[in-house]
Design a protein around this motif. Structure first.
Motif, short mmCIF file in Angstrom:
data_model
loop_
_atom_site.label_atom_id
_atom_site.label_comp_id
_atom_site.label_asym_id
_atom_site.label_seq_id
_atom_site.Cartn_x
_atom_site.Cartn_y
_atom_site.Cartn_z
N ILE A 77 1.03 -1.29 -0.07
CA ILE A 77 -0.09 -0.02 -0.10
C ILE A 77 0.70 1.19 0.02
N TYR A 78 0.75 2.10 -1.25
CA TYR A 78 1.20 3.41 -1.01
C TYR A 78 0.26 4.32 -0.46
N VAL A 79 0.77 5.19 0.71
CA VAL A 79 -0.07 6.28 1.28
C VAL A 79 0.67 7.56 0.90
N ASP A 80 -0.10 8.48 0.49
CA ASP A 80 0.21 9.52 -0.18
C ASP A 80 1.03 10.52 0.86
N LYS A 81 0.84 10.64 2.22
CA LYS A 81 1.67 11.49 2.91
C LYS A 81 1.66 10.96 4.09
N THR A 82 2.82 11.12 5.20
CA THR A 82 2.79 10.57 6.45
C THR A 82 1.68 11.03 7.24
N SER A 83 1.13 12.04 7.06
CA SER A 83 0.13 12.58 7.96
C SER A 83 -1.27 11.66 7.83
N SER A 84 -1.24 11.00 6.65
CA SER A 84 -2.41 10.29 6.41
C SER A 84 -2.11 8.82 7.10
N PHE A 85 -1.22 8.46 7.73
CA PHE A 85 -0.82 6.95 8.13
C PHE A 85 -2.01 6.58 9.24
N ASN A 86 -2.30 7.28 10.28
CA ASN A 86 -2.93 7.08 11.46
C ASN A 86 -4.51 6.90 10.88
N SER A 87 -4.84 7.59 9.96
CA SER A 87 -6.40 7.59 9.38
C SER A 87 -6.29 6.29 8.47
N VAL A 88 -5.50 5.96 7.88
CA VAL A 88 -5.43 4.69 7.11
C VAL A 88 -5.24 3.53 7.99
N PHE A 89 -4.45 3.55 9.08
CA PHE A 89 -4.58 2.43 9.90
C PHE A 89 -5.86 2.44 10.39
N TYR A 108 6.86 0.25 -0.47
CA TYR A 108 5.54 0.60 0.10
C TYR A 108 5.49 1.27 1.49
N SER A 109 4.51 1.89 1.87
CA SER A 109 4.21 2.50 3.12
C SER A 109 3.96 1.47 4.23
N MET A 110 2.87 0.40 3.84
CA MET A 110 2.77 -0.59 4.54
C MET A 110 2.24 -1.77 3.92
N PHE A 111 2.23 -2.97 4.39
CA PHE A 111 1.88 -4.20 3.77
C PHE A 111 0.60 -4.79 4.44
N ALA A 112 -0.29 -5.23 3.64
CA ALA A 112 -1.53 -6.16 4.49
C ALA A 112 -1.48 -7.19 4.02
N LYS A 113 -1.78 -8.21 4.89
CA LYS A 113 -2.22 -9.69 4.36
C LYS A 113 -3.75 -9.87 4.57
N ILE A 114 -4.18 -10.19 3.56
CA ILE A 114 -5.66 -10.30 3.60
C ILE A 114 -6.10 -11.84 3.15
N VAL A 115 -7.27 -12.30 3.53
CA VAL A 115 -7.63 -13.65 3.06
C VAL A 115 -9.35 -13.15 2.98
N CYS A 116 -9.52 -13.89 1.87
CA CYS A 116 -11.05 -14.01 1.32
C CYS A 116 -11.46 -15.30 0.98
N THR A 117 -12.74 -15.26 0.77
CA THR A 117 -13.47 -16.58 0.13
C THR A 117 -13.14 -16.81 -1.15
N ASN A 118 -12.94 -15.80 -2.06
CA ASN A 118 -12.64 -16.02 -3.62
C ASN A 118 -12.17 -14.83 -4.03
N ILE A 119 -11.84 -14.75 -5.38
CA ILE A 119 -11.26 -13.77 -6.11
C ILE A 119 -12.42 -12.73 -6.23
N THR A 120 -13.56 -12.90 -6.48
CA THR A 120 -14.53 -11.62 -6.42
C THR A 120 -14.56 -10.90 -5.15
N ASP A 121 -14.62 -11.51 -3.89
CA ASP A 121 -14.36 -11.10 -2.59
C ASP A 121 -13.04 -10.02 -2.59
N LEU A 122 -12.05 -10.54 -3.00
CA LEU A 122 -10.81 -10.08 -3.05
C LEU A 122 -10.94 -8.62 -3.90
N GLN A 123 -11.51 -8.83 -5.05
CA GLN A 123 -11.60 -7.47 -5.89
C GLN A 123 -12.76 -6.46 -4.95
N ASP A 124 -13.55 -6.97 -4.65
CA ASP A 124 -14.40 -6.12 -3.58
C ASP A 124 -13.54 -5.32 -2.43
#
Length: 155
Positions: A77-89, A108-124
């Protein structure tokens, strides 16, 4: 991962942690028997490590694909500016599919691990949840094909 003694932990503490890493449901009396100490000693040592913040609780480890979560990915995830971090978190913490979030160095500013039931859910999740957060500039998604190493060191 090999645990090493330090100023706060001795060999007995490390032996207790090693046993709990293998099976966090091991009863204190069983740990005491293996370590050749009393159950009270194990109780005192556990309380000490909890008070120090070394032990933060216990967790159950789920086999997510058996529960229908067939997609696991890492999202840079690319965050546009440092002042946005807390809001993004804060907003990322409200997305149930995000199971881990790491502040990172590098591209990257951060990495997220995401689990979903299927690709459609990931897209959402990507299009309607993460990329709609104010402060998120863009994302790069990496699908996990398998996880050959999982040390499960969190208790």
């Amino acid at each position: 991962m090999t645990l090493v003694p330090n100023n706060n932990l001795d060999e007995l503490d490390l032996q207790i942690l090693d046993l709990l890493i293998k099976d966090c449901r091991t009863p204190y009396l069983e740990i005491a028997r293996i370590c050749h100490v009393s159950g009270g000693t194990i109780h005192v040592r556990m309380k000490k490590m909890e008070d120090m913040g070394i032990i933060k609780g216990s967790r159950i480890i789920l086999d997510l694909p058996k529960l229908g979560y067939d997609v696991c990915c890492l999202v840079g995830i690319y965050v546009d500016k440092t002042s946005s971090f807390n809001s993004v978190f804060d907003k990322m913490s409200k997305i149930n599919e995000v199971v881990e979030l790491h502040l990172t160095t590098g591209n990257y500013s951060m990495f997220a691990k995401i689990v979903c039931t299927n690709i459609t859910d990931l897209q959402d999740v990507l299009l309607n949840k993460i990329n709609n957060i104010d402060g998120v500039q863009r994302t790069d998604t990496f699908l996990s094909l398998s996880q050959p190493i999982d040390r499960n060191i969190s208790l």
